[in-house]
Scaffold this motif. Structure first.
Motif, PDB file in Angstrom:
ATOM      1  N   GLU A 181       0.847  -1.207   0.000  1.00 26.44           N
ATOM      2  CA  GLU A 181       0.000   0.000   0.000  1.00 26.44           C
ATOM      3  C   GLU A 181       0.881   1.255   0.000  1.00 26.44           C
ATOM      4  O   GLU A 181       0.613   2.227  -0.696  1.00 26.44           O
ATOM      5  N   LEU A 182       1.949   1.192   0.766  1.00 26.93           N
ATOM      6  CA  LEU A 182       2.879   2.328   0.802  1.00 26.93           C
ATOM      7  C   LEU A 182       3.523   2.544  -0.569  1.00 26.93           C
ATOM      8  O   LEU A 182       3.739   3.685  -0.993  1.00 26.93           O
ATOM      9  N   THR A 183       3.829   1.443  -1.252  1.00 32.36           N
ATOM     10  CA  THR A 183       4.414   1.550  -2.607  1.00 32.36           C
ATOM     11  C   THR A 183       3.471   2.347  -3.513  1.00 32.36           C
ATOM     12  O   THR A 183       3.904   3.218  -4.285  1.00 32.36           O
ATOM     13  N   ARG A 184       2.197   2.068  -3.402  1.00 32.35           N
ATOM     14  CA  ARG A 184       1.222   2.800  -4.230  1.00 32.35           C
ATOM     15  C   ARG A 184       1.177   4.274  -3.815  1.00 32.35           C
ATOM     16  O   ARG A 184       1.080   5.160  -4.663  1.00 32.35           O
ATOM     17  N   ASP A 185       1.249   4.515  -2.510  1.00 31.73           N
ATOM     18  CA  ASP A 185       1.245   5.915  -2.035  1.00 31.73           C
ATOM     19  C   ASP A 185       2.452   6.675  -2.586  1.00 31.73           C
ATOM     20  O   ASP A 185       2.352   7.833  -2.992  1.00 31.73           O
ATOM     21  N   ILE A 186       3.602   6.000  -2.575  1.00 33.36           N
ATOM     22  CA  ILE A 186       4.822   6.652  -3.078  1.00 33.36           C
ATOM     23  C   ILE A 186       4.693   6.911  -4.582  1.00 33.36           C
ATOM     24  O   ILE A 186       5.027   8.003  -5.068  1.00 33.36           O
ATOM     25  N   ALA A 187       4.194   5.905  -5.315  1.00 32.58           N
ATOM     26  CA  ALA A 187       4.035   6.066  -6.774  1.00 32.58           C
ATOM     27  C   ALA A 187       3.127   7.259  -7.072  1.00 32.58           C
ATOM     28  O   ALA A 187       3.437   8.117  -7.915  1.00 32.58           O
ATOM     29  N   GLN A 188       2.040   7.317  -6.336  1.00 31.73           N
ATOM     30  CA  GLN A 188       1.073   8.394  -6.563  1.00 31.73           C
ATOM     31  C   GLN A 188       1.649   9.767  -6.199  1.00 31.73           C
ATOM     32  O   GLN A 188       1.480  10.740  -6.933  1.00 31.73           O
ATOM     33  N   ALA A 189       2.356   9.805  -5.068  1.00 32.45           N
ATOM     34  CA  ALA A 189       2.932  11.080  -4.618  1.00 32.45           C
ATOM     35  C   ALA A 189       3.985  11.567  -5.615  1.00 32.45           C
ATOM     36  O   ALA A 189       4.071  12.769  -5.913  1.00 32.45           O
ATOM     37  N   PHE A 190       4.792  10.634  -6.135  1.00 33.03           N
ATOM     38  CA  PHE A 190       5.809  11.015  -7.124  1.00 33.03           C
ATOM     39  C   PHE A 190       5.129  11.538  -8.391  1.00 33.03           C
ATOM     40  O   PHE A 190       5.459  12.621  -8.890  1.00 33.03           O
ATOM     41  N   ASN A 191       4.189  10.753  -8.908  1.00 36.25           N
ATOM     42  CA  ASN A 191       3.500  11.153 -10.151  1.00 36.25           C
ATOM     43  C   ASN A 191       2.870  12.530  -9.992  1.00 36.25           C
ATOM     44  O   ASN A 191       2.932  13.372 -10.892  1.00 36.25           O
ATOM     45  N   SER A 192       2.276  12.740  -8.831  1.00 36.64           N
ATOM     46  CA  SER A 192       1.564  13.994  -8.648  1.00 36.64           C
ATOM     47  C   SER A 192       2.521  15.171  -8.415  1.00 36.64           C
ATOM     48  O   SER A 192       2.348  16.249  -8.992  1.00 36.64           O
ATOM     49  N   CYS A 224       4.315   8.412 -14.504  1.00 41.21           N
ATOM     50  CA  CYS A 224       5.501   7.549 -14.623  1.00 41.21           C
ATOM     51  C   CYS A 224       5.275   6.179 -14.007  1.00 41.21           C
ATOM     52  O   CYS A 224       5.463   5.159 -14.657  1.00 41.21           O
ATOM     53  N   PHE A 225       4.862   6.131 -12.737  1.00 37.68           N
ATOM     54  CA  PHE A 225       4.793   4.860 -12.020  1.00 37.68           C
ATOM     55  C   PHE A 225       3.381   4.291 -11.995  1.00 37.68           C
ATOM     56  O   PHE A 225       2.417   5.037 -11.826  1.00 37.68           O
ATOM     57  N   PRO A 226       3.286   2.959 -12.108  1.00 36.04           N
ATOM     58  CA  PRO A 226       1.960   2.314 -12.069  1.00 36.04           C
ATOM     59  C   PRO A 226       1.455   2.165 -10.636  1.00 36.04           C
ATOM     60  O   PRO A 226       2.238   2.274  -9.683  1.00 36.04           O
ATOM     61  N   MET A 227       0.171   1.914 -10.497  1.00 25.04           N
ATOM     62  CA  MET A 227      -0.399   1.541  -9.200  1.00 25.04           C
ATOM     63  C   MET A 227      -0.321   0.015  -9.133  1.00 25.04           C
ATOM     64  O   MET A 227      -1.229  -0.697  -9.568  1.00 25.04           O
ATOM     65  N   THR A 228       0.792  -0.481  -8.620  1.00 26.26           N
ATOM     66  CA  THR A 228       1.060  -1.928  -8.619  1.00 26.26           C
ATOM     67  C   THR A 228       0.028  -2.685  -7.783  1.00 26.26           C
ATOM     68  O   THR A 228      -0.332  -2.234  -6.697  1.00 26.26           O
ATOM     69  N   GLU A 229      -0.396  -3.832  -8.323  1.00 21.07           N
ATOM     70  CA  GLU A 229      -1.396  -4.659  -7.618  1.00 21.07           C
ATOM     71  C   GLU A 229      -0.705  -5.761  -6.806  1.00 21.07           C
ATOM     72  O   GLU A 229       0.102  -6.510  -7.358  1.00 21.07           O
ATOM     73  N   PRO A 230      -1.070  -5.901  -5.530  1.00 22.35           N
ATOM     74  CA  PRO A 230      -0.568  -7.067  -4.785  1.00 22.35           C
ATOM     75  C   PRO A 230      -1.270  -8.339  -5.253  1.00 22.35           C
ATOM     76  O   PRO A 230      -2.443  -8.285  -5.622  1.00 22.35           O
ATOM     77  N   LEU A 231      -0.557  -9.459  -5.253  1.00 25.81           N
ATOM     78  CA  LEU A 231      -1.184 -10.762  -5.519  1.00 25.81           C
ATOM     79  C   LEU A 231      -0.994 -11.607  -4.265  1.00 25.81           C
ATOM     80  O   LEU A 231       0.108 -12.091  -4.007  1.00 25.81           O
TER      81      LEU A 231
END
Ligand code: TYM
Length: 344
Positions: A165-176, A182-189
């Protein structure tokens, strides 16, 4: 806030990244929660699997043991069925992109986000002032691992959910912050019946390498006798088994052993509950031993064969690091351009 939207490279839709710490031997939780799923996913995804040695040293590791464990864990992956011809297998420290991107993410992630990480609280324990800065920033490096490849999916056990979840937060914060996509919203499996395997000595605690008692976990180097001994001595309770979910909630050790059985036999857990409804633990444990030995013994044997040929294991890692760097280096360059680092 940046004012222009920059061109960025495509985000793959079927790229897997996952990692494991090369500290000691893999245990049944690592195997059922992660590695076995990694093997299956190879059929449908481009897979990148990493021995995360930079993460390992967030807690001190004896250098000789770290080297040996890196080879051993690699051998476990190969013995479990990871095919180095189709999947990329490497150790993290050998691809510079991870540490470089992690620094940039150290400057994106907020202290408040990291303060919420339960794994840091567990690992740092009471003496937080004495924890390494690396242990605190651990999830940022994990985000860098995943996003250096723009991975679309990350297969892990349930304990890693918060980090993803933090990875997604970082991706979103960077993109914004940089106004880019640039970064995808990676899905956990997180799937299968083994997403949270508990200790054999205490059904309320996760099976883990750091638990002092070796009887709490089955490791991939255990032979049939050790597997049998650990299962025979696994904590239970005096009642016969039950299929009642409510009753099992109150009986964590019984629930855990039934879950391990389901995961090992690739059957839905409800089916195993039904099969052993009313049975004595002694019969159930005999069946579980047979099942565990049948699944794990061939892996142990193959691991030993591979470890006799460290040159081969090293060549897999070297080749994997080259292939990983080929993907990650251009992505990090793209990030450097976005951030405004001069690349003269
Ligand atoms: P690590 O080395 O603790 O564990 C490796 C994998 O095993 C899973 N696992 C379990 N699954 C079920 N039951 C258990 N008792 C159990 N214990 C461990 C973990 O969920 C994990 O999938 N931070 C990660 C490594 C990492 C990583 C990454 C993972 C670093 N970078 C990027 C994914 C993507 C870790 O310490 O895993």
């Amino acid at each position: 806030m940046a004012s222009t939207t920059k061109e960025v490279s495509a985000q793959p839709t079927n790229r897997i990244f996952s990692g494991v710490q090369p500290t000691g031997n893999l245990h049944l939780g690592n195997y059922l929660g992660a590695i076995r799923n990694w093997v299956t996913l190879q059929a449908d995804y481009e897979c990148i699997y990493c021995m995360v040695d930079l993460h390992a040293i967030t807690l001190f590791q004896d250098p000789v043991e770290l080297t040996a464990s890196t080879r051993e864990v690699t051998a476990s992956l190969l013995a479990s069925g990871i095919d180095p011809k189709t999947s990329i297998v490497f150790n993290q420290s050998q691809v510079h992109a991870h540490a470089e991107l992690a620094w940039i993410f150290n400057c994106v992630a907020r202290m408040g986000w990291l303060n919420r990480m339960t794994q840091f609280k567990e690992k740092a324990g009471k003496n937080r002032e004495n924890a390494s800065v690396g242990l605190y920033a651990y999830p940022n490096l994990m985000a860098a691992d995943i996003l250096a490849y723009k991975a679309s999916h990350v297969p892990v056990g349930a304990d890693q959910k918060q980090h993803l979840e933090l990875t997604r937060d970082i991706a979103q914060a960077f993109n914004s912050a940089y106004d880019v996509d640039c970064f995808p919203m990676t899905e956990p499996l997180i799937f299968g019946e083994g997403t949270r395997v508990m200790s054999l000595r205490d059904g309320s605690k996760k099976m883990s390498k750091s638990e002092p008692s070796e009887m709490s976990r089955i490791i991939l180097t255990d032979g049939p006798d050790e597997i049998a001994k650990k299962i025979r001595k696994a904590k239970t309770d005096p009642l016969p088994l039950t299929a009642s979910p409510e009753e099992l909630e109150e009986r964590p050790e019984a629930k855990n052993l039934l879950g391990i059985f389901a995961a090992l036999s690739n059957a839905p857990v409800a089916e195993i509950h039904q099969r052993y409804d009313g049975a004595e633990f002694s019969q159930f444990k005999k069946d579980l031993i047979e099942l565990a030995v049948a699944e794990l013994s061939p892996i142990t044997t193959e691991m030993q064969r591979l470890l006799a040929d460290t040159a081969y294991v090293d060549s897999v890692l070297r080749d994997g690091a080259d292939k990983a760097a080929e993907i990650a280096t251009p992505i990090v360059k793209e990030v450097q351009d976005i951030v405004g680092f001069l690349r003269p």
